[in-house]
Design a protein around this motif. Structure first.
Motif, mmCIF file in Angstrom:
data_model
loop_
_atom_site.group_PDB
_atom_site.id
_atom_site.type_symbol
_atom_site.label_atom_id
_atom_site.label_comp_id
_atom_site.label_asym_id
_atom_site.label_seq_id
_atom_site.Cartn_x
_atom_site.Cartn_y
_atom_site.Cartn_z
ATOM 1 N N MET A 193 2.348 4.530 -6.176
ATOM 2 C CA MET A 193 3.180 3.421 -6.652
ATOM 3 C C MET A 193 3.118 2.241 -5.684
ATOM 4 O O MET A 193 3.110 1.075 -6.117
ATOM 5 C CB MET A 193 4.620 3.894 -6.825
ATOM 6 N N GLN A 194 3.058 2.527 -4.386
ATOM 7 C CA GLN A 194 2.927 1.435 -3.424
ATOM 8 C C GLN A 194 1.592 0.702 -3.609
ATOM 9 O O GLN A 194 1.536 -0.532 -3.514
ATOM 10 C CB GLN A 194 3.046 1.993 -2.003
ATOM 11 N N ALA A 195 0.538 1.468 -3.883
ATOM 12 C CA ALA A 195 -0.762 0.837 -4.130
ATOM 13 C C ALA A 195 -0.726 -0.001 -5.394
ATOM 14 O O ALA A 195 -1.306 -1.099 -5.453
ATOM 15 C CB ALA A 195 -1.852 1.907 -4.217
ATOM 16 N N ARG A 196 -0.081 0.512 -6.431
ATOM 17 C CA ARG A 196 0.045 -0.264 -7.676
ATOM 18 C C ARG A 196 0.781 -1.576 -7.431
ATOM 19 O O ARG A 196 0.410 -2.621 -7.960
ATOM 20 C CB ARG A 196 0.784 0.549 -8.731
ATOM 21 N N MET A 197 1.826 -1.496 -6.626
ATOM 22 C CA MET A 197 2.586 -2.713 -6.343
ATOM 23 C C MET A 197 1.764 -3.686 -5.514
ATOM 24 O O MET A 197 1.805 -4.901 -5.726
ATOM 25 C CB MET A 197 3.883 -2.359 -5.619
ATOM 26 N N ALA A 198 0.982 -3.119 -4.557
ATOM 27 C CA ALA A 198 0.150 -4.000 -3.725
ATOM 28 C C ALA A 198 -0.936 -4.681 -4.556
ATOM 29 O O ALA A 198 -1.332 -5.815 -4.257
ATOM 30 C CB ALA A 198 -0.469 -3.197 -2.584
#
Length: 393
Positions: A193-198
């Motif tokens: 999810m952090q990668a998706r947000m980034a």
């Protein structure tokens, strides 16, 4: 006595002739002189008309024109071409993630960016909450794993005393391992999810010069939206010069070139970095790519002229006054063996203080009008005179 004696007609006639005879004396010579002059004028006219074919030939009054015979000289071989300015490597930047509302655009065209630099931001409030939730799940999984480890450690101390069976130890060990696996799963989900947000941030794929910005704050962009930005990688531009097929063989990678955009008086220096392997079947032209460092006067898409130093060659050289230009291109006036002016199209190569080298149209043996071309017309007959200080080499 009769005073009126009859008049004798004979006597009267004689007296009249005597009266007019002095006038006849000077009138007759006058008439003779006039007649002689008339006859002389007629004879002169007839004589002049008869001698007209014996007049001097027309060549004696032909205009005299100074000509040069250029011969052949060793000159620097300059290959000229036209083309347009482009990015050497043109990166198209789009949305790499799910897309959404653009909240900020951080760069504009003409700015230099680093690799990975954020170019635009997309609203990530929903994804941020999901990341927070999954981060909490990771902490919960870690707490469960720590409790399972503590239970296993206490049980291991009681095995030797007989209070805990070997089966209970195996069960607690499996529980501990399951809790640790749940921690890793939770961490992976949170990391995803952090990668998706980034990925919501639009970032530069390479360092270079921003050529175009095609996005504004408040715009909604979708997943896979392309062409939000264009970047010239490393800030290197190129001129894609269209070169005649017969000249492509004389070019090599690394040759220096001078580029001048249309409407500019500034020259930009570069080198050929690539020769396209294909010749266009229609135009019979190839493409020589000339690498150029970015400068404010170079604009992508602008038309430009290029001159490439391709070694030395032997060519005719003419004074600049001999070469003229019209709507069809450069040309000179050549005087044929019969003295008739002929218009000859030519292609100009390098231009130096010594003159203009001619790459095509002349072999060097022609008699070329030196400077009076503006006053001549094709088909006109002239008298050529070779310039005293010029001759065939």
């Amino acid at each position: 006595m009769n005073m009126h004696r009859p008049i004798d007609e004979t006597t009267m006639a004689v007296s009249f002739d005597d009266a007019v005879s002095p006038r006849r004396r000077w009138l007759r010579p006058l008439l003779i002189v006039v007649a002689i002059l008339v006859v002389a004028g007629i004879a002169w006219a007839l004589l002049g008309r008869g001698k007209k074919p014996d007049a001097a030939p027309a060549a004696a009054v032909l205009p005299t024109v100074t000509v040069v015979i250029p011969g052949q000289r060793a000159v620097a071989d300059q290959i000229t071409a036209t083309g347009s300015i482009a990015a050497r490597h043109d990166s198209v930047v789009g949305v790499n993630g799910e897309g959404g509302l653009v909240t900020a655009v951080l760069v504009d065209a003409g700015q230099t960016v680093r690799k990975g630099q954020v170019l635009a931001r997309i609203d990530s409030s929903v994804q941020a909450q999901q990341v927070a939730s999954m981060t909490a799940g990771v902490r919960s999984a870690k707490a469960d794993a720590a409790l399972a480890q503590s239970n296993l450690d206490r049980a291991a101390k009681l095995v030797d005393k007989g209070f805990i069976s070997k089966a209970d130890i195996d069960l607690k060990t499996a529980t501990r391992d399951g809790m640790n696996a749940k921690v890793r799963v939770a961490e992976a989900q949170a990391g995803e999810m952090q990668a998706r947000m980034a990925r919501l941030d639009v970032r530069a794929p390479a360092a270079g010069l921003v050529l175009m910005r095609n996005v504004e704050t408040g715009q909604i962009v979708g997943s896979g939206s392309n062409n939000l930005f264009r970047i010239a990688e490393d800030g290197i531009l190129e001129m894609r010069a269209l070169v005649a097929e017969q000249d492509m063989g004389r070019l090599k990678v690394g040759l220096p070139a001078t580029v001048r955009p249309v409407g500019s008086s500034t020259d930009y220096h570069g080198r050929i970095w690539l020769l396209d392997p294909v010749i266009d079947a229609g135009s019979r032209q190839g493409v020589a790519r000339i690498a150029l460092a970015y400068a404010p006067g170079l604009r992508v898409g602008a038309f430009a002229n290029a001159s490439v130093a391709a070694g030395a060659a032997t060519r005719p050289v003419l004074p600049q006054s001999a070469v003229m230009v019209d709507d069809t291109g450069s040309f000179v006036y050549v005087i044929g063996a019969d003295g008739v002016v002929v218009k000859r199209p030519v292609k100009v190569g390098s231009v130096t203080i010594e003159g203009m080298s001619i790459t095509s149209g002349l072999n060097g043996t022609e008699r070329v009008v030196e400077s009076a071309g503006a006053f001549l017309q094709p088909g006109e007959k002239v008298k050529p005179v070779v310039a005293s200080d010029t001759g065939a080499n």
